[in-house]
Design a protein around this motif. Structure first.
Motif, PDB file in Angstrom:
ATOM      1  N   ALA A  46       0.756  -1.303  -0.045  1.00 14.26           N
ATOM      2  CA  ALA A  46      -0.050   0.139  -0.039  1.00 14.26           C
ATOM      3  C   ALA A  46       0.939   1.343  -0.007  1.00 14.26           C
ATOM      4  CB  ALA A  46      -0.791  -0.138   1.214  1.00 14.26           C
ATOM      5  N   LEU A  47       2.072   0.996   0.579  1.00 11.89           N
ATOM      6  CA  LEU A  47       2.946   2.315   0.479  1.00 11.89           C
ATOM      7  C   LEU A  47       3.550   2.653  -0.832  1.00 11.89           C
ATOM      8  CD1 LEU A  47       5.100   1.534   3.590  1.00 11.89           C
ATOM      9  CD2 LEU A  47       3.270   3.070   3.517  1.00 11.89           C
ATOM     10  N   LEU A  48       3.408   1.545  -2.070  1.00 13.94           N
ATOM     11  CA  LEU A  48       3.896   1.964  -3.028  1.00 13.94           C
ATOM     12  C   LEU A  48       2.988   2.096  -4.138  1.00 13.94           C
ATOM     13  CD1 LEU A  48       6.398  -1.420  -3.062  1.00 13.94           C
ATOM     14  CD2 LEU A  48       6.948   1.103  -2.217  1.00 13.94           C
ATOM     15  N   THR A  49       2.659   3.310  -4.288  1.00 10.23           N
ATOM     16  CA  THR A  49       1.730   3.722  -5.186  1.00 10.23           C
ATOM     17  C   THR A  49       2.211   4.066  -6.531  1.00 10.23           C
ATOM     18  OG1 THR A  49       1.418   6.015  -4.566  1.00 10.23           O
ATOM     19  CG2 THR A  49       0.288   4.587  -3.209  1.00 10.23           C
ATOM     20  N   ASP A  50       3.120   4.058  -6.988  1.00 13.12           N
ATOM     21  CA  ASP A  50       3.696   4.563  -8.185  1.00 13.12           C
ATOM     22  C   ASP A  50       4.356   3.605  -9.006  1.00 13.12           C
ATOM     23  OD1 ASP A  50       5.989   4.223  -6.602  1.00 13.12           O
ATOM     24  OD2 ASP A  50       6.764   6.024  -7.152  1.00 13.12           O
ATOM     25  N   ILE A  51       4.008   2.444  -8.710  1.00 11.08           N
ATOM     26  CA  ILE A  51       4.857   1.430  -9.700  1.00 11.08           C
ATOM     27  C   ILE A  51       3.732   0.375  -9.704  1.00 11.08           C
ATOM     28  CG2 ILE A  51       7.209   1.735  -9.228  1.00 11.08           C
ATOM     29  CD1 ILE A  51       7.318  -0.753  -7.338  1.00 11.08           C
ATOM     30  N   PRO A  52       3.714  -0.622 -11.068  1.00 20.21           N
ATOM     31  CA  PRO A  52       2.858  -1.568 -11.074  1.00 20.21           C
ATOM     32  C   PRO A  52       3.120  -2.794 -10.084  1.00 20.21           C
ATOM     33  CG  PRO A  52       4.026  -1.556 -12.829  1.00 20.21           C
ATOM     34  CD  PRO A  52       4.313  -0.261 -11.916  1.00 20.21           C
ATOM     35  N   ILE A  53       2.196  -3.526  -9.349  1.00 13.90           N
ATOM     36  CA  ILE A  53       2.599  -4.687  -8.662  1.00 13.90           C
ATOM     37  C   ILE A  53       1.815  -6.042  -9.419  1.00 13.90           C
ATOM     38  CG2 ILE A  53       2.624  -5.838  -6.584  1.00 13.90           C
ATOM     39  CD1 ILE A  53       4.420  -3.427  -6.313  1.00 13.90           C
ATOM     40  N   PRO A  54       2.522  -6.848  -9.866  1.00 14.26           N
ATOM     41  CA  PRO A  54       1.980  -8.008 -10.657  1.00 14.26           C
ATOM     42  C   PRO A  54       0.930  -8.550  -9.736  1.00 14.26           C
ATOM     43  CG  PRO A  54       4.178  -8.084 -11.037  1.00 14.26           C
ATOM     44  CD  PRO A  54       3.940  -6.957 -10.033  1.00 14.26           C
ATOM     45  N   THR A  88       6.391 -10.901 -17.186  1.00 13.69           N
ATOM     46  CA  THR A  88       6.550  -9.834 -16.303  1.00 13.69           C
ATOM     47  C   THR A  88       7.109  -8.687 -16.911  1.00 13.69           C
ATOM     48  OG1 THR A  88       6.823 -11.596 -14.560  1.00 13.69           O
ATOM     49  CG2 THR A  88       7.622  -9.232 -14.057  1.00 13.69           C
ATOM     50  N   PHE A  89       8.064  -8.920 -17.773  1.00  6.49           N
ATOM     51  CA  PHE A  89       8.712  -7.838 -18.599  1.00  6.49           C
ATOM     52  C   PHE A  89       7.611  -6.868 -19.353  1.00  6.49           C
ATOM     53  CE2 PHE A  89      10.605  -6.219 -22.331  1.00  6.49           C
ATOM     54  CZ  PHE A  89      11.965  -5.649 -21.961  1.00  6.49           C
ATOM     55  N   ALA A  90       6.804  -7.988 -20.017  1.00  3.50           N
ATOM     56  CA  ALA A  90       5.706  -7.045 -20.754  1.00  3.50           C
ATOM     57  C   ALA A  90       4.883  -6.331 -19.986  1.00  3.50           C
ATOM     58  CB  ALA A  90       4.820  -8.081 -21.551  1.00  3.50           C
ATOM     59  N   LEU A  91       4.529  -6.695 -18.775  1.00  5.46           N
ATOM     60  CA  LEU A  91       3.871  -5.950 -17.783  1.00  5.46           C
ATOM     61  C   LEU A  91       4.374  -4.472 -17.194  1.00  5.46           C
ATOM     62  CD1 LEU A  91       1.688  -7.187 -14.810  1.00  5.46           C
ATOM     63  CD2 LEU A  91       3.596  -5.334 -14.257  1.00  5.46           C
ATOM     64  N   TYR A  92       5.781  -4.654 -16.933  1.00  4.28           N
ATOM     65  CA  TYR A  92       6.474  -3.351 -16.614  1.00  4.28           C
ATOM     66  C   TYR A  92       6.676  -2.468 -17.855  1.00  4.28           C
ATOM     67  CZ  TYR A  92       7.019  -4.537 -11.912  1.00  4.28           C
ATOM     68  OH  TYR A  92       6.667  -4.860 -10.414  1.00  4.28           O
ATOM     69  N   VAL A 139      12.898  -3.762  -8.085  1.00  3.52           N
ATOM     70  CA  VAL A 139      12.687  -2.499  -8.683  1.00  3.52           C
ATOM     71  C   VAL A 139      13.601  -1.494  -7.898  1.00  3.52           C
ATOM     72  CG1 VAL A 139      11.022  -0.501  -9.054  1.00  3.52           C
ATOM     73  CG2 VAL A 139      10.273  -3.123  -9.309  1.00  3.52           C
ATOM     74  N   THR A 140      14.526  -0.698  -8.406  1.00  2.00           N
ATOM     75  CA  THR A 140      15.275   0.045  -7.551  1.00  2.00           C
ATOM     76  C   THR A 140      14.906   1.538  -8.059  1.00  2.00           C
ATOM     77  OG1 THR A 140      17.272  -1.336  -7.641  1.00  2.00           O
ATOM     78  CG2 THR A 140      17.672   0.834  -6.994  1.00  2.00           C
ATOM     79  N   VAL A 141      14.439   2.507  -6.839  1.00  2.00           N
ATOM     80  CA  VAL A 141      14.057   3.752  -7.298  1.00  2.00           C
ATOM     81  C   VAL A 141      14.965   4.590  -6.333  1.00  2.00           C
ATOM     82  CG1 VAL A 141      11.983   5.420  -7.303  1.00  2.00           C
ATOM     83  CG2 VAL A 141      11.935   3.118  -7.830  1.00  2.00           C
ATOM     84  N   ALA A 142      15.319   5.801  -6.950  1.00  2.00           N
ATOM     85  CA  ALA A 142      16.335   6.742  -6.426  1.00  2.00           C
ATOM     86  C   ALA A 142      16.257   8.015  -6.715  1.00  2.00           C
ATOM     87  CB  ALA A 142      17.778   6.195  -6.246  1.00  2.00           C
ATOM     88  N   PRO A 143      16.678   9.238  -6.160  1.00  6.70           N
ATOM     89  CA  PRO A 143      16.770  10.557  -6.949  1.00  6.70           C
ATOM     90  C   PRO A 143      17.517  10.666  -8.134  1.00  6.70           C
ATOM     91  CG  PRO A 143      17.126  10.506  -4.515  1.00  6.70           C
ATOM     92  CD  PRO A 143      16.979   9.271  -4.900  1.00  6.70           C
ATOM     93  N   ARG A 144      16.937  11.036  -9.122  1.00  2.40           N
ATOM     94  CA  ARG A 144      17.721  11.303 -10.410  1.00  2.40           C
ATOM     95  C   ARG A 144      18.940  12.187 -10.401  1.00  2.40           C
ATOM     96  NH1 ARG A 144      14.623  12.558 -16.095  1.00  2.40           N
ATOM     97  NH2 ARG A 144      14.641  14.692 -15.088  1.00  2.40           N
ATOM     98  N   HIS A 145      19.874  11.798 -10.993  1.00  2.29           N
ATOM     99  CA  HIS A 145      21.128  12.932 -11.113  1.00  2.29           C
ATOM    100  C   HIS A 145      20.801  13.922 -12.240  1.00  2.29           C
ATOM    101  CE1 HIS A 145      24.010  10.889  -8.618  1.00  2.29           C
ATOM    102  NE2 HIS A 145      23.774   9.853  -9.050  1.00  2.29           N
ATOM    103  N   SER A 146      21.025  15.145 -11.874  1.00  2.00           N
ATOM    104  CA  SER A 146      20.467  16.112 -12.983  1.00  2.00           C
ATOM    105  C   SER A 146      21.706  16.413 -13.806  1.00  2.00           C
ATOM    106  CB  SER A 146      20.095  17.311 -12.364  1.00  2.00           C
ATOM    107  OG  SER A 146      21.032  17.917 -11.603  1.00  2.00           O
ATOM    108  N   GLY A 147      21.622  16.634 -15.098  1.00  2.00           N
ATOM    109  CA  GLY A 147      22.355  16.802 -15.816  1.00  2.00           C
ATOM    110  C   GLY A 147      23.535  15.688 -16.415  1.00  2.00           C
ATOM    111  N   GLY A 148      24.398  15.931 -17.165  1.00  2.00           N
ATOM    112  CA  GLY A 148      25.286  14.713 -17.448  1.00  2.00           C
ATOM    113  C   GLY A 148      26.333  14.466 -16.585  1.00  2.00           C
ATOM    114  N   SER A 149      27.328  14.170 -17.275  1.00  2.00           N
ATOM    115  CA  SER A 149      28.515  13.783 -16.268  1.00  2.00           C
ATOM    116  C   SER A 149      29.138  15.199 -15.547  1.00  2.00           C
ATOM    117  CB  SER A 149      29.592  13.120 -17.014  1.00  2.00           C
ATOM    118  OG  SER A 149      30.166  13.838 -17.883  1.00  2.00           O
ATOM    119  N   VAL A 150      29.780  14.791 -14.536  1.00  2.00           N
ATOM    120  CA  VAL A 150      30.290  15.866 -13.683  1.00  2.00           C
ATOM    121  C   VAL A 150      31.844  16.151 -14.226  1.00  2.00           C
ATOM    122  CG1 VAL A 150      30.905  16.603 -11.302  1.00  2.00           C
ATOM    123  CG2 VAL A 150      28.946  15.305 -11.535  1.00  2.00           C
TER     124      VAL A 150
END
Length: 163
Positions: A46-54, A88-92, A139-150
């Motif tokens: 219930a805490l995961l509202t932003d991804i599909p759960i098969p 499962t691949f097709a679902l995601y 499923v791994t979710v994390a903040p996205r890096h902005s811009g390209g390489s540093v």
């Protein structure tokens, strides 16, 4: 140094029991031992509202890490899914866009990988076939890096002061 004597029958019995228990849990779909455990797993979903759960997926609580909730969580979830890896691949591949995720890339292989972005977050979905049927999804979710390489700022040189 003290030596501990272990009798062979006790050692063999211990090793045999460990092997049997390990073999029983390899790839098997384990159900929670109590309704309290089941309720806790349902709350985790219930805490995961932003991804599909098969359908009929079970959360591997020991291998998952969820920090935050709803559409602000970061971490990794491990799911044991009853359907085969290609389904499962097709679902995601088809359903992530319904949750606002934009696809970046996908590779369907022995270990399939899909990557997505959504606002300031990135998600990677990894799907593997399980030995006794079904598939395992990470499923791994994390903040996205902005811009390209540093890149470091350019080095500026100045003439040495005269003495």
């Amino acid at each position: 140094m003290a030596h501990i004597k272990i009798r062979r029958p006790v050692l063999w019995l211990s090793l045999s029991a460990a092997l049997v228990l390990t073999a029983c849990t390899q790839g098997a779909k384990l159900q929670p031992t109590s309704t309290a455990d089941q309720t806790q797993i349902e709350k985790s979903f219930a805490l995961l509202t932003d991804i599909p759960i098969p359908p009929n997926a079970t959360l591997d609580v020991e291998r998952s890490l969820i920090l935050g909730d709803l559409d602000r969580w970061t971490g990794r979830i491990i799911l044991n899914v009853g359907q085969a890896a290609p389904q499962t691949f097709a679902l995601y591949q088809n359903q992530m866009s319904n949750f606002g995720w934009e696809p970046i890339m996908s590779v369907q292989a022995e270990v399939s990988v899909l990557s997505f972005t959504r606002a300031e977050r990135a998600a990677t979905v990894q799907i593997e076939k399980r030995t006794l049927g079904g598939s395992t999804v990470s499923v791994t979710v994390a903040p996205r890096h902005s811009g390209g390489s540093v890149t470091p700022p350019p080095v500026q040189s100045a003439p040495a002061p005269a003495r």
